[in-house]
Design a protein around this motif. Structure first.
Motif, PDB file in Angstrom:
ATOM      1  N   SER A  39       0.848  -1.286   0.062  1.00 32.56           N
ATOM      2  CA  SER A  39       0.131  -0.031   0.017  1.00 32.56           C
ATOM      3  C   SER A  39       0.774   1.079  -0.053  1.00 32.56           C
ATOM      4  O   SER A  39       2.041   1.334   0.615  1.00 32.56           O
ATOM      5  CB  SER A  39      -0.994   0.024   1.311  1.00 32.56           C
ATOM      6  N   PRO A  40       0.430   2.371  -0.749  1.00 32.31           N
ATOM      7  CA  PRO A  40       1.095   3.597  -0.657  1.00 32.31           C
ATOM      8  C   PRO A  40       1.173   4.088   0.921  1.00 32.31           C
ATOM      9  O   PRO A  40       1.940   4.778   1.198  1.00 32.31           O
ATOM     10  CB  PRO A  40       0.333   4.500  -1.490  1.00 32.31           C
ATOM     11  N   LEU A  41       0.349   3.933   1.666  1.00 32.99           N
ATOM     12  CA  LEU A  41       0.278   4.123   3.029  1.00 32.99           C
ATOM     13  C   LEU A  41       1.357   3.584   3.576  1.00 32.99           C
ATOM     14  O   LEU A  41       1.741   4.199   4.891  1.00 32.99           O
ATOM     15  CB  LEU A  41      -1.102   3.881   3.634  1.00 32.99           C
ATOM     16  N   ALA A  42       1.987   2.437   3.273  1.00 30.90           N
ATOM     17  CA  ALA A  42       3.016   1.910   3.950  1.00 30.90           C
ATOM     18  C   ALA A  42       4.458   2.885   4.273  1.00 30.90           C
ATOM     19  O   ALA A  42       5.066   2.912   5.114  1.00 30.90           O
ATOM     20  CB  ALA A  42       3.590   0.698   3.506  1.00 30.90           C
ATOM     21  N   ARG A  43       4.262   4.084   3.380  1.00 31.99           N
ATOM     22  CA  ARG A  43       5.462   4.967   3.280  1.00 31.99           C
ATOM     23  C   ARG A  43       5.210   5.750   4.772  1.00 31.99           C
ATOM     24  O   ARG A  43       6.229   6.392   5.054  1.00 31.99           O
ATOM     25  CB  ARG A  43       5.357   5.591   2.386  1.00 31.99           C
ATOM     26  N   LEU A  44       4.129   5.649   5.338  1.00 31.86           N
ATOM     27  CA  LEU A  44       3.837   6.364   6.599  1.00 31.86           C
ATOM     28  C   LEU A  44       4.940   5.897   7.640  1.00 31.86           C
ATOM     29  O   LEU A  44       5.153   6.619   8.788  1.00 31.86           O
ATOM     30  CB  LEU A  44       2.565   6.537   6.849  1.00 31.86           C
ATOM     31  N   PHE A  45       5.221   4.407   7.535  1.00 34.20           N
ATOM     32  CA  PHE A  45       6.067   3.744   8.276  1.00 34.20           C
ATOM     33  C   PHE A  45       7.357   4.832   8.614  1.00 34.20           C
ATOM     34  O   PHE A  45       8.208   4.969   9.610  1.00 34.20           O
ATOM     35  CB  PHE A  45       6.469   2.344   8.194  1.00 34.20           C
ATOM     36  N   SER A  46       7.824   5.141   7.426  1.00 32.85           N
ATOM     37  CA  SER A  46       9.324   5.741   7.312  1.00 32.85           C
ATOM     38  C   SER A  46       9.185   7.249   8.025  1.00 32.85           C
ATOM     39  O   SER A  46      10.040   7.409   8.634  1.00 32.85           O
ATOM     40  CB  SER A  46       9.695   5.860   6.040  1.00 32.85           C
ATOM     41  N   ALA A  47       7.970   7.685   7.890  1.00 25.45           N
ATOM     42  CA  ALA A  47       7.489   9.057   8.693  1.00 25.45           C
ATOM     43  C   ALA A  47       7.760   8.965  10.272  1.00 25.45           C
ATOM     44  O   ALA A  47       8.279   9.727  11.049  1.00 25.45           O
ATOM     45  CB  ALA A  47       6.544   9.705   8.080  1.00 25.45           C
ATOM     46  N   SER A  48       7.192   7.898  10.690  1.00 25.67           N
ATOM     47  CA  SER A  48       7.308   7.657  12.035  1.00 25.67           C
ATOM     48  C   SER A  48       8.728   7.240  12.500  1.00 25.67           C
ATOM     49  O   SER A  48       9.159   7.708  13.505  1.00 25.67           O
ATOM     50  CB  SER A  48       6.437   6.089  12.045  1.00 25.67           C
ATOM     51  N   LEU A  49       9.404   6.686  11.653  1.00 28.56           N
ATOM     52  CA  LEU A  49      10.900   6.359  12.003  1.00 28.56           C
ATOM     53  C   LEU A  49      11.590   7.775  12.002  1.00 28.56           C
ATOM     54  O   LEU A  49      12.367   8.083  13.127  1.00 28.56           O
ATOM     55  CB  LEU A  49      11.660   5.559  10.892  1.00 28.56           C
ATOM     56  N   VAL A  50      11.151   8.759  11.206  1.00 31.40           N
ATOM     57  CA  VAL A  50      11.984  10.155  11.180  1.00 31.40           C
ATOM     58  C   VAL A  50      11.674  10.823  12.467  1.00 31.40           C
ATOM     59  O   VAL A  50      12.363  11.285  13.181  1.00 31.40           O
ATOM     60  CB  VAL A  50      11.623  10.813   9.948  1.00 31.40           C
ATOM     61  N   PHE A  51      10.240  10.752  12.852  1.00 33.46           N
ATOM     62  CA  PHE A  51       9.892  11.445  14.069  1.00 33.46           C
ATOM     63  C   PHE A  51      10.388  10.756  15.257  1.00 33.46           C
ATOM     64  O   PHE A  51      10.850  11.551  16.054  1.00 33.46           O
ATOM     65  CB  PHE A  51       8.318  11.457  14.083  1.00 33.46           C
ATOM     66  N   THR A  52      10.765   9.596  15.269  1.00 35.65           N
ATOM     67  CA  THR A  52      11.267   8.692  16.568  1.00 35.65           C
ATOM     68  C   THR A  52      12.602   9.063  16.458  1.00 35.65           C
ATOM     69  O   THR A  52      13.134   9.523  17.499  1.00 35.65           O
ATOM     70  CB  THR A  52      11.090   7.055  16.154  1.00 35.65           C
ATOM     71  N   ALA A  53      13.271   9.280  15.516  1.00 35.30           N
ATOM     72  CA  ALA A  53      14.715   9.787  15.571  1.00 35.30           C
ATOM     73  C   ALA A  53      15.037  11.169  16.114  1.00 35.30           C
ATOM     74  O   ALA A  53      16.045  11.424  16.794  1.00 35.30           O
ATOM     75  CB  ALA A  53      15.398   9.702  14.231  1.00 35.30           C
TER      76      ALA A  53
END
Length: 109
Positions: free
Chosen positions: A71-85
């Motif tokens: 899903s294109p929405l799976a890219r939101l996981f990378s946004a979560s990683l950026v916020f986490t970092a």
């Protein structure tokens, strides 16, 4: 929300729109005066964890309802990683980063 509206002919769109609406409701709460105080106050870390976990659950649910990891929405996981970092200390980054990766792996068929 925009993705769900643009792909209304696909299955599970009403459920995905409910998930998006719930996530959007959290934004004014966070940007309000009490929300900003929570982000800068002594309970900052608890607030960040609870908000991050709730959004991570919402993203995981939406991705699973859509098409899984493709899903294109799976890219939101990378946004979560950026916020986490950028938002957590080292321990929090490990916990939330591992949780994000785990949630992504749940979406892989």
């Amino acid at each position: 929300m925009a993705y769900s509206l643009a792909t209304l002919d696909q299955p599970h769109r009403p459920a995905m729109m409910v998930i998006a609406a719930l996530a959007l409701i959290s934004c004014p709460l966070i940007l309000s005066n009490p929300g900003m105080k929570a982000f800068t106050g002594p309970r900052r870390e608890r607030w960040l964890y609870s908000w991050s976990v709730s959004l991570l659950v919402a993203v995981t649910a939406a991705v699973m309802l859509d098409d899984g990891a493709s899903s294109p929405l799976a890219r939101l996981f990378s946004a979560s990683l950026v916020f986490t970092a950028s938002g957590f200390d080292r321990r929090g980054a490990v916990v939330m980063g591992s949780s994000t990766i785990g949630c992504y792996l749940l979406t892989v068929p």
